[in-house]
Design a protein around this motif. Structure first.
Motif, PDB file in Angstrom:
ATOM      1  N   LEU A   1       0.850  -1.179   0.000  1.00 11.80           N
ATOM      2  CA  LEU A   1       0.000   0.000   0.000  1.00 11.80           C
ATOM      3  C   LEU A   1       0.888   1.231   0.000  1.00 11.80           C
ATOM      4  O   LEU A   1       1.845   1.318   0.775  1.00 11.80           O
ATOM      5  CB  LEU A   1      -0.896   0.006   1.244  1.00 11.80           C
ATOM      6  N   SER A   2       0.586   2.195  -0.862  1.00 13.57           N
ATOM      7  CA  SER A   2       1.327   3.452  -0.912  1.00 13.57           C
ATOM      8  C   SER A   2       0.663   4.472   0.006  1.00 13.57           C
ATOM      9  O   SER A   2      -0.549   4.643  -0.013  1.00 13.57           O
ATOM     10  CB  SER A   2       1.330   4.017  -2.328  1.00 13.57           C
TER      11      SER A   2
ATOM     12  N   ARG B   1      -9.147   4.951   4.997  1.00 13.09           N
ATOM     13  CA  ARG B   1      -9.350   4.808   3.559  1.00 13.09           C
ATOM     14  C   ARG B   1     -10.825   4.989   3.242  1.00 13.09           C
ATOM     15  O   ARG B   1     -11.693   4.794   4.102  1.00 13.09           O
ATOM     16  CB  ARG B   1      -8.917   3.412   3.087  1.00 13.09           C
ATOM     17  N   SER B   2     -11.111   5.302   1.988  1.00 14.45           N
ATOM     18  CA  SER B   2     -12.503   5.434   1.544  1.00 14.45           C
ATOM     19  C   SER B   2     -13.024   4.117   0.988  1.00 14.45           C
ATOM     20  O   SER B   2     -14.138   4.059   0.492  1.00 14.45           O
ATOM     21  CB  SER B   2     -12.620   6.531   0.478  1.00 14.45           C
ATOM     22  N   TRP B   3     -12.236   3.067   1.113  1.00 16.08           N
ATOM     23  CA  TRP B   3     -12.616   1.761   0.593  1.00 16.08           C
ATOM     24  C   TRP B   3     -12.153   0.672   1.568  1.00 16.08           C
ATOM     25  O   TRP B   3     -11.133   0.806   2.231  1.00 16.08           O
ATOM     26  CB  TRP B   3     -12.029   1.531  -0.799  1.00 16.08           C
ATOM     27  N   PRO B   4     -12.921  -0.405   1.655  1.00 14.88           N
ATOM     28  CA  PRO B   4     -12.549  -1.504   2.543  1.00 14.88           C
ATOM     29  C   PRO B   4     -11.698  -2.532   1.804  1.00 14.88           C
ATOM     30  O   PRO B   4     -11.515  -2.445   0.591  1.00 14.88           O
ATOM     31  CB  PRO B   4     -13.899  -2.121   2.902  1.00 14.88           C
ATOM     32  N   THR B   5     -11.184  -3.471   2.544  1.00 12.17           N
ATOM     33  CA  THR B   5     -10.532  -4.631   1.955  1.00 12.17           C
ATOM     34  C   THR B   5     -10.857  -5.841   2.813  1.00 12.17           C
ATOM     35  O   THR B   5     -10.990  -5.721   4.029  1.00 12.17           O
ATOM     36  CB  THR B   5      -9.003  -4.441   1.844  1.00 12.17           C
ATOM     37  N   LYS B   6     -10.967  -6.973   2.176  1.00  8.57           N
ATOM     38  CA  LYS B   6     -11.136  -8.223   2.911  1.00  8.57           C
ATOM     39  C   LYS B   6      -9.776  -8.800   3.299  1.00  8.57           C
ATOM     40  O   LYS B   6      -9.705  -9.751   4.061  1.00  8.57           O
ATOM     41  CB  LYS B   6     -11.920  -9.236   2.077  1.00  8.57           C
ATOM     42  N   TYR B   7      -8.710  -8.206   2.751  1.00  7.56           N
ATOM     43  CA  TYR B   7      -7.370  -8.703   3.005  1.00  7.56           C
ATOM     44  C   TYR B   7      -6.981  -8.492   4.468  1.00  7.56           C
ATOM     45  O   TYR B   7      -7.165  -7.414   5.031  1.00  7.56           O
ATOM     46  CB  TYR B   7      -6.354  -8.004   2.098  1.00  7.56           C
ATOM     47  N   ARG B   8      -6.435  -9.535   5.070  1.00  4.87           N
ATOM     48  CA  ARG B   8      -5.845  -9.469   6.408  1.00  4.87           C
ATOM     49  C   ARG B   8      -4.495 -10.156   6.312  1.00  4.87           C
ATOM     50  O   ARG B   8      -4.355 -11.182   5.649  1.00  4.87           O
ATOM     51  CB  ARG B   8      -6.696 -10.183   7.460  1.00  4.87           C
TER      52      ARG B   8
ATOM     53  N   ILE C   1       4.418  -1.347   3.491  1.00  6.52           N
ATOM     54  CA  ILE C   1       4.092   0.075   3.420  1.00  6.52           C
ATOM     55  C   ILE C   1       5.153   0.778   2.574  1.00  6.52           C
ATOM     56  O   ILE C   1       6.349   0.703   2.856  1.00  6.52           O
ATOM     57  CB  ILE C   1       4.032   0.708   4.828  1.00  6.52           C
ATOM     58  N   CYS C   2       4.680   1.455   1.535  1.00 11.10           N
ATOM     59  CA  CYS C   2       5.552   2.152   0.589  1.00 11.10           C
ATOM     60  C   CYS C   2       5.263   3.647   0.647  1.00 11.10           C
ATOM     61  O   CYS C   2       4.103   4.059   0.672  1.00 11.10           O
ATOM     62  CB  CYS C   2       5.310   1.643  -0.828  1.00 11.10           C
ATOM     63  N   ALA C   3       6.308   4.443   0.663  1.00  7.39           N
ATOM     64  CA  ALA C   3       6.168   5.894   0.653  1.00  7.39           C
ATOM     65  C   ALA C   3       6.037   6.369  -0.789  1.00  7.39           C
ATOM     66  O   ALA C   3       6.773   5.922  -1.666  1.00  7.39           O
ATOM     67  CB  ALA C   3       7.377   6.537   1.310  1.00  7.39           C
ATOM     68  N   THR C   4       5.093   7.260  -1.018  1.00 10.02           N
ATOM     69  CA  THR C   4       4.941   7.817  -2.353  1.00 10.02           C
ATOM     70  C   THR C   4       6.180   8.637  -2.716  1.00 10.02           C
ATOM     71  O   THR C   4       7.000   8.958  -1.859  1.00 10.02           O
ATOM     72  CB  THR C   4       3.697   8.719  -2.444  1.00 10.02           C
ATOM     73  N   ALA C   5       6.286   9.008  -3.974  1.00  8.01           N
ATOM     74  CA  ALA C   5       7.464   9.738  -4.456  1.00  8.01           C
ATOM     75  C   ALA C   5       7.461  11.211  -4.073  1.00  8.01           C
ATOM     76  O   ALA C   5       8.468  11.894  -4.254  1.00  8.01           O
ATOM     77  CB  ALA C   5       7.564   9.598  -5.968  1.00  8.01           C
ATOM     78  N   GLN C   6       6.351  11.694  -3.521  1.00  8.22           N
ATOM     79  CA  GLN C   6       6.288  13.100  -3.119  1.00  8.22           C
ATOM     80  C   GLN C   6       7.391  13.383  -2.102  1.00  8.22           C
ATOM     81  O   GLN C   6       7.509  12.699  -1.083  1.00  8.22           O
ATOM     82  CB  GLN C   6       4.929  13.413  -2.509  1.00  8.22           C
ATOM     83  N   LYS C   7       8.197  14.394  -2.371  1.00 10.93           N
ATOM     84  CA  LYS C   7       9.343  14.703  -1.512  1.00 10.93           C
ATOM     85  C   LYS C   7       8.900  15.551  -0.326  1.00 10.93           C
ATOM     86  O   LYS C   7       8.527  16.713  -0.480  1.00 10.93           O
ATOM     87  CB  LYS C   7      10.429  15.392  -2.315  1.00 10.93           C
TER      88      LYS C   7
ATOM     89  N   ARG D   1      -4.565   1.765  -4.537  1.00  8.51           N
ATOM     90  CA  ARG D   1      -5.155   0.554  -3.944  1.00  8.51           C
ATOM     91  C   ARG D   1      -4.049  -0.432  -3.568  1.00  8.51           C
ATOM     92  O   ARG D   1      -2.875  -0.089  -3.539  1.00  8.51           O
ATOM     93  CB  ARG D   1      -6.211  -0.033  -4.859  1.00  8.51           C
ATOM     94  N   LEU D   2      -4.414  -1.663  -3.286  1.00  6.76           N
ATOM     95  CA  LEU D   2      -3.415  -2.676  -2.958  1.00  6.76           C
ATOM     96  C   LEU D   2      -2.747  -3.169  -4.230  1.00  6.76           C
ATOM     97  O   LEU D   2      -3.388  -3.302  -5.267  1.00  6.76           O
ATOM     98  CB  LEU D   2      -4.077  -3.860  -2.244  1.00  6.76           C
ATOM     99  N   PHE D   3      -1.448  -3.438  -4.134  1.00  9.80           N
ATOM    100  CA  PHE D   3      -0.717  -3.983  -5.275  1.00  9.80           C
ATOM    101  C   PHE D   3       0.292  -4.994  -4.746  1.00  9.80           C
ATOM    102  O   PHE D   3       0.504  -5.096  -3.534  1.00  9.80           O
ATOM    103  CB  PHE D   3      -0.056  -2.879  -6.105  1.00  9.80           C
TER     104      PHE D   3
END
Length: 127
Positions: free
Chosen positions: A4-5, A24-31, A36-42, A88-90
């Motif tokens: 997740l970013s 988040r504005s969306w759920p996930t069934k994933y557990r 955890i990935c940081a976006t490229a925004q500096k 979203r998840l990737f």
């Protein structure tokens, strides 16, 4: 592994253990384990564009219309590596993840061990 970013400063808060809920504005069934990935925004004092920590998605609670709280725990330190974030998840190849359990909180690392990890892996990447 599922990934997740997050904004780099929020990802850093997850890394430090200060952020245990991701809204988040969306759920996930994933557990389970989540990279955890940081976006490229500096953002100053962060490591943009890198995977920085693995946590566990313990649960997801519905708070309201299109509002969900993802409960995160079991923070595990990794060597940061570059990741191109996505929405979203990737998926990210597990072979890229190198854990450092000796400095996870539950192992009560010495200050010297934490400083050595920061000097070697984090400081060179900080913006």
């Amino acid at each position: 592994m599922k990934a997740l970013s997050l904004r780099a400063d929020y990802a850093w808060d997850v890394f430090s253990g200060d952020k245990t809920v991701e809204y988040r504005s969306w759920p996930t069934k994933y557990r389970g384990d989540l990279l955890i990935c940081a976006t490229a925004q500096k953002i100053p004092e962060t490591i943009p564009g890198h995977a920085i920590v693995v946590v566990r998605v313990k649960d997801v609670k519905k708070l309201g219309d299109r509002q969900y709280a993802w409960q995160l725990d079991n923070v595990r330190v990794i060597e940061p590596f570059p990741v191109k974030g996505r929405q979203r998840l990737f998926n990210v190849d597990d072979s890229l993840i190198k854990y450092h359990p000796e400095i996870d909180d539950e192992n009560h690392p010495s200050d010297a061990a934490v400083e050595a990890f920061i000097d070697k892996y984090l400081a060179p990447l900080m913006y």
